[in-house]
Structure formats: structure tokens, C-alpha cells
Design a protein around this motif. Structure first.
Motif, PDB file in Angstrom:
ATOM      1  N   SER A  27      32.558  33.296  31.320  1.00 43.41           N
ATOM      2  CA  SER A  27      33.774  33.553  30.565  1.00 43.41           C
ATOM      3  C   SER A  27      33.967  35.051  30.338  1.00 43.41           C
ATOM      4  N   GLN A  28      32.894  35.736  29.997  1.00 39.15           N
ATOM      5  CA  GLN A  28      32.977  37.181  29.776  1.00 39.15           C
ATOM      6  C   GLN A  28      33.333  37.907  31.078  1.00 39.15           C
ATOM      7  N   ASP A  86      36.971  37.543  31.567  1.00 38.72           N
ATOM      8  CA  ASP A  86      37.727  38.427  30.677  1.00 38.72           C
ATOM      9  C   ASP A  86      37.779  39.853  31.222  1.00 38.72           C
ATOM     10  N   CYS A 117      41.770  41.652  34.380  1.00 39.11           N
ATOM     11  CA  CYS A 117      42.622  42.851  34.277  1.00 39.11           C
ATOM     12  C   CYS A 117      42.157  43.964  35.222  1.00 39.11           C
TER      13      CYS A 117
END
Length: 82
Positions: free
Chosen positions: A16-17, A20, A24
Motif C-alpha cells: 500500500s505504501q 502511495d 504520483c
């Protein structure tokens, strides 16, 4: 015991990290020294993903900040988040 005591967070949080960070297309990620292992895990996930699917994700690099660590009430240990 073995792997029966592992929770989803053990494997899910690093993925998940990494998501994240990579969504972007971050090249530099500002972190403290205590977060370096997390960035290295994200880098490994990105390298493996790119091996499987081509150069799709940007491999992030850590930008270690100069900010001082917050210490606990004892003046020695790292401050707890709880």
C-alpha cells in the motif's frame, strides 16, 4: 506458529505504501532515517513490478531530512504514536 499469526498489515502495508509513492511518480521521497527500510521495500516492489511488466513505475529514492527526532518523555527514546 509459522505464518498463521501474520496479519494482512504485515504484507499489505508495504504494498500500500509503495502504491502511495508510485501513483504520483515520485522520484524523491522526503523521509526520516527511521523510514529508510520502508522506502527500500517500495524500491524492491517497483523493481519487481517493472521486471514483470516493463518500465512502468518510477523507482523512488529517499531524501533524508535533517529534522531532529522527537524524543519521548524520558528524553531518550523515540516518541510513541499511541
Amino acid at each position: 506458529r509459522g505464518y498463521t499469526d501474520m496479519t494482512y498489515g504485515f504484507l499489505g502495508y508495504p504494498v500500500s505504501q509503495a502504491g502511495d509513492i508510485t501513483f504520483c511518480k515520485a522520484k524523491l521521497v522526503p523521509v526520516g532515517v527511521d523510514q529508510l527500510p520502508h522506502i527500500e521495500a517500495a524500491r524492491k516492489i517497483v523493481r519487481r513490478f517493472n521486471e514483470l511488466y516493463g518500465e512502468v513505475l518510477v523507482e523512488p529514492e529517499a531524501m533524508v531530512g535533517e529534522a531532529p527526532r522527537l524524543v519521548g518523555l524520558d528524553g531518550k527514546n523515540k516518541m510513541s504514536k499511541s
